[in-house]
Design a protein around this motif. Structure first.
Motif, PDB file in Angstrom:
ATOM      1  N   UNK A 262       0.811  -1.223   0.000  1.00  0.00           N
ATOM      2  CA  UNK A 262       0.000   0.000   0.000  1.00  0.00           C
ATOM      3  C   UNK A 262       0.848   1.279   0.000  1.00  0.00           C
ATOM      4  N   UNK A 263       1.985   1.359   0.739  1.00  0.00           N
ATOM      5  CA  UNK A 263       2.774   2.600   0.707  1.00  0.00           C
ATOM      6  C   UNK A 263       3.300   2.975  -0.677  1.00  0.00           C
ATOM      7  N   UNK A 264       3.413   2.002  -1.587  1.00  0.00           N
ATOM      8  CA  UNK A 264       3.927   2.299  -2.928  1.00  0.00           C
ATOM      9  C   UNK A 264       2.840   2.763  -3.902  1.00  0.00           C
ATOM     10  N   UNK A 265       1.566   2.616  -3.516  1.00  0.00           N
ATOM     11  CA  UNK A 265       0.478   2.952  -4.437  1.00  0.00           C
ATOM     12  C   UNK A 265       0.458   4.444  -4.788  1.00  0.00           C
ATOM     13  N   UNK A 266       0.635   5.381  -3.832  1.00  0.00           N
ATOM     14  CA  UNK A 266       0.661   6.795  -4.237  1.00  0.00           C
ATOM     15  C   UNK A 266       1.732   7.104  -5.286  1.00  0.00           C
ATOM     16  N   UNK A 267       2.897   6.451  -5.185  1.00  0.00           N
ATOM     17  CA  UNK A 267       3.942   6.666  -6.193  1.00  0.00           C
ATOM     18  C   UNK A 267       3.507   6.134  -7.551  1.00  0.00           C
ATOM     19  N   UNK A 268       2.841   4.986  -7.562  1.00  0.00           N
ATOM     20  CA  UNK A 268       2.333   4.437  -8.820  1.00  0.00           C
ATOM     21  C   UNK A 268       1.302   5.367  -9.442  1.00  0.00           C
ATOM     22  N   UNK A 269       0.484   5.994  -8.598  1.00  0.00           N
ATOM     23  CA  UNK A 269      -0.570   6.873  -9.096  1.00  0.00           C
ATOM     24  C   UNK A 269      -0.025   8.143  -9.729  1.00  0.00           C
ATOM     25  N   UNK A 270       1.197   8.527  -9.354  1.00  0.00           N
ATOM     26  CA  UNK A 270       1.823   9.689  -9.990  1.00  0.00           C
ATOM     27  C   UNK A 270       2.305   9.363 -11.399  1.00  0.00           C
ATOM     28  N   UNK A 271       2.536   8.076 -11.679  1.00  0.00           N
ATOM     29  CA  UNK A 271       3.104   7.680 -12.970  1.00  0.00           C
ATOM     30  C   UNK A 271       2.090   7.010 -13.892  1.00  0.00           C
ATOM     31  N   UNK A 272       1.073   6.365 -13.310  1.00  0.00           N
ATOM     32  CA  UNK A 272       0.139   5.589 -14.122  1.00  0.00           C
ATOM     33  C   UNK A 272      -1.300   6.009 -13.831  1.00  0.00           C
ATOM     34  N   UNK A 273      -2.162   5.752 -14.783  1.00  0.00           N
ATOM     35  CA  UNK A 273      -3.586   6.055 -14.680  1.00  0.00           C
ATOM     36  C   UNK A 273      -4.195   5.259 -13.520  1.00  0.00           C
ATOM     37  N   UNK A 274      -4.881   5.969 -12.621  1.00  0.00           N
ATOM     38  CA  UNK A 274      -5.479   5.318 -11.440  1.00  0.00           C
ATOM     39  C   UNK A 274      -6.447   4.214 -11.842  1.00  0.00           C
ATOM     40  N   UNK A 275      -7.143   4.402 -12.976  1.00  0.00           N
ATOM     41  CA  UNK A 275      -8.106   3.377 -13.418  1.00  0.00           C
ATOM     42  C   UNK A 275      -7.415   2.048 -13.704  1.00  0.00           C
ATOM     43  N   UNK A 276      -6.233   2.124 -14.329  1.00  0.00           N
ATOM     44  CA  UNK A 276      -5.544   0.896 -14.710  1.00  0.00           C
ATOM     45  C   UNK A 276      -4.895   0.211 -13.507  1.00  0.00           C
ATOM     46  N   UNK A 277      -4.439   1.019 -12.547  1.00  0.00           N
ATOM     47  CA  UNK A 277      -3.900   0.428 -11.313  1.00  0.00           C
ATOM     48  C   UNK A 277      -5.011  -0.334 -10.590  1.00  0.00           C
ATOM     49  N   UNK A 278      -6.176   0.324 -10.464  1.00  0.00           N
ATOM     50  CA  UNK A 278      -7.312  -0.319  -9.795  1.00  0.00           C
ATOM     51  C   UNK A 278      -7.780  -1.549 -10.571  1.00  0.00           C
ATOM     52  N   UNK A 279      -7.783  -1.444 -11.907  1.00  0.00           N
ATOM     53  CA  UNK A 279      -8.192  -2.582 -12.750  1.00  0.00           C
ATOM     54  C   UNK A 279      -7.266  -3.774 -12.525  1.00  0.00           C
ATOM     55  N   UNK A 280      -5.967  -3.523 -12.475  1.00  0.00           N
ATOM     56  CA  UNK A 280      -4.998  -4.598 -12.258  1.00  0.00           C
ATOM     57  C   UNK A 280      -5.191  -5.225 -10.874  1.00  0.00           C
ATOM     58  N   UNK A 281      -5.373  -4.370  -9.851  1.00  0.00           N
ATOM     59  CA  UNK A 281      -5.591  -4.876  -8.498  1.00  0.00           C
ATOM     60  C   UNK A 281      -6.872  -5.687  -8.395  1.00  0.00           C
ATOM     61  N   UNK A 282      -7.935  -5.181  -9.041  1.00  0.00           N
ATOM     62  CA  UNK A 282      -9.214  -5.891  -8.995  1.00  0.00           C
ATOM     63  C   UNK A 282      -9.111  -7.232  -9.711  1.00  0.00           C
ATOM     64  N   UNK A 283      -8.340  -7.268 -10.804  1.00  0.00           N
ATOM     65  CA  UNK A 283      -8.148  -8.522 -11.535  1.00  0.00           C
ATOM     66  C   UNK A 283      -7.403  -9.546 -10.676  1.00  0.00           C
ATOM     67  N   UNK A 284      -6.377  -9.081  -9.943  1.00  0.00           N
ATOM     68  CA  UNK A 284      -5.667  -9.984  -9.026  1.00  0.00           C
ATOM     69  C   UNK A 284      -6.598 -10.502  -7.936  1.00  0.00           C
ATOM     70  N   UNK A 285      -7.415  -9.607  -7.390  1.00  0.00           N
ATOM     71  CA  UNK A 285      -8.366  -9.978  -6.341  1.00  0.00           C
ATOM     72  C   UNK A 285      -9.344 -11.028  -6.876  1.00  0.00           C
ATOM     73  N   UNK A 286      -9.855 -10.793  -8.090  1.00  0.00           N
ATOM     74  CA  UNK A 286     -10.762 -11.763  -8.712  1.00  0.00           C
ATOM     75  C   UNK A 286     -10.049 -13.090  -8.948  1.00  0.00           C
TER      76      UNK A 286
END
Length: 504
Positions: free
Chosen positions: A306-330
């Motif tokens: 979780x601490x690395x997510x804000x850094x990812x959000x500065x570089x990548x589209x939040x929708x795609x980060x959430x999509x990837x996480x949701x896909x892993x969860x599924x």
């Protein structure tokens, strides 16, 4: 930090009793059927107060409301530990949920109103820890404390963090005057219809499966009450000039999609924490501490990611980060659809770690999508609506999964039972083997030994059918999360948070 501790403790206490219900039920002298009210009463108090929080903070001031409810949360937690019967436990848990429910949206509102834009992703990541990590470790903490120190300690554990919160909040939050005049302008019709409607709906969801849903007059009557009062609540909120909950926010594309995803996510978050302890307890016969150790692997890895997510959000589209996480969860849910009687703690390690990584990547970007374009003046209403619907999604998901497990167990039991008959040589041989086993182990009556053999065969069929029912529940969770992942792609792109002074 103090407000996030409050949100963490409030959400933790939804799940902290899950692995310890049998011990609590024994301690207060109630049956298994009534023990569900220990969780239900907390959820009813919480789900009613969450949308009320914004109005209460405007009337009595943000500082007074959060400090008062932090103190009350600790007091009512201690009261739960000293209860000796079901009635007093229900009252104490309901009041604990009411006080704790305030702390969840206030933490979210604080991120949107007290932090500059550049720091909001960090605040949202901290909130994500509370929302996803707390339910995951709740049974772990509850199971460990119950097995080693008694069930009362799961309620005492709230006291030290509450004291820390009160001190930190009292020193840092600015004082504001009360605006008691707003009491005259309150949406009292909305408050009344919401409280009755949500209480009835929550009770239907929690008690429906146990009471055979609409086969029960009690559930039918409560459903009518829920439909009538919630319909009236929605109509009132769309008509009055100063609504308790601004439902018009749902018309905004990102907010509406984000709240829908939040509801599906709530169903999955609370659903997995409901299904997994049930499976480990009923099929594998784990005790509270053993269940907690297995579930720890859905929680602790989140602290690394979780601490690395804000850094990812500065570089990548939040929708795609959430999509990837949701896909892993599924994917982690689909990994459990091949459950067998050999699937215990070690076999669940892989799916649990994948689930933890997926959950870590989901909530922060979803929260950013929900709050994109929300003005500070709308933050309280948006927070209350979003958090209420996520918890409601969790209640609906848990109720649905309980029904799915029950119905699919019956289905699989009937299918398996068609093959386990006297007409098959293997079945007759197995019954003879078990009869001889019981006769050799102290059962002198041949008829009783034979009856025990038949009972053992029946128990084996039920255990296998129950395992398959749990596997079907995980399949449903996977489908829900896949739908949430697709829904995320329909949100509009949000701008990454700027760094440094630009965020101000």
């Amino acid at each position: 930090m103090a407000s996030m501790i409050g949100a963490f403790m409030a959400i933790l206490n939804i799940q902290i009793t899950n692995a310890s219900l049998l011990d609590i039920e024994g301690g207060i002298g109630t049956g298994v059927d009534n023990g569900a009210w220990i969780s239900t009463s907390y959820l009813i108090g919480e789900i009613i107060v969450i949308p009320l929080t914004d109005y209460l903070s405007r009337v009595f001031s943000f500082r007074r409301v959060i400090l008062t409810n932090t103190i009350l949360f600790a007091v009512f937690s201690i009261a739960c530990a000293f209860t000796r019967d079901l009635g007093s436990m229900i009252v104490a848990r309901g009041l604990q949920g009411f006080a704790g429910g305030v702390l969840i949206p206030m933490a979210f509102t604080m991120v949107l109103t007290k932090l500059p834009k550049a720091q909001q992703p960090i605040g949202l990541a901290m909130f994500a820890v509370a929302v996803t990590f707390a339910p995951a470790v709740g049974p772990t903490i509850g199971g460990y404390l119950t097995e080693n120190y008694g069930w009362q300690t799961i309620f005492f554990v709230n006291t030290p963090p509450s004291i820390l919160m009160v001190v930190a909040l009292a020193l840092t939050l600015e004082r504001e005057p009360m605006r008691l005049g707003l009491l005259r302008e309150g949406d009292w019709a909305g408050i009344f219809t919401m409280a009755i409607g949500l209480s009835a709906l929550q009770t239907v969801l929690e008690e429906g499966n146990k009471n055979d849903w609409f086969g029960s007059p009690f559930i039918v009557k409560l459903t009518v009450v829920a439909v009538v009062f919630l319909s009236a609540f929605i109509a009132i909120e769309l008509i009055v000039a100063k609504p308790l909950v601004n439902l018009r926010l749902l018309k905004r594309r990102n907010f509406g999609i984000g709240v829908l995803v939040n509801m599906l996510l709530g169903a999955a978050l609370f659903g997995t924490i409901y299904v997994m302890p049930q499976y480990l307890g009923q099929v594998q016969h784990y005790n509270a501490e053993q269940i907690g150790k297995v579930l720890a692997w859905t929680g602790f890895p989140q602290l690394l990611f979780i601490p690395f997510v804000p850094m990812l959000m500065k570089r990548y589209d939040a929708r795609y980060i959430a999509f990837f996480g949701m896909t892993l969860f599924a994917g982690s849910s689909f990994m459990n659809i091949w459950l067998s009687l050999d699937s215990a703690g070690d076999q669940l390690f892989g799916p649990n770690v994948v689930r933890a990584i997926g959950q870590a990547l989901v909530l922060t970007p979803v929260s950013a999508i929900v709050t994109a374009g929300i003005a500070p003046s709308e933050a309280g209403s948006a927070s209350g609506l979003s958090n209420m619907l996520r918890n409601l999604g969790g209640a609906m998901g848990t109720a649905s999964l309980g029904t799915i497990i029950t119905k699919r167990e019956q289905f699989h039991s009937n299918i398996i039972g068609q093959s386990v008959t006297y007409y098959r040589d293997e079945v007759r041989e197995r019954i003879d083997q078990l009869t001889h086993y019981f006769a050799a182990h102290g059962v002198s009556d041949p008829a009783l030994a034979h009856a025990k053999a038949l009972a053992a065969i029946g128990a084996g069929v039920r255990r296998q059918a129950l395992t398959m029912g749990f596997a079907d529940a995980f399949a449903v969770l996977g489908v829900l999360l896949a739908l949430a992942a697709v829904a995320l792609l329909f949100a509009s792109k949000i701008k990454p948070a700027a760094g440094g002074a630009g965020g101000h």
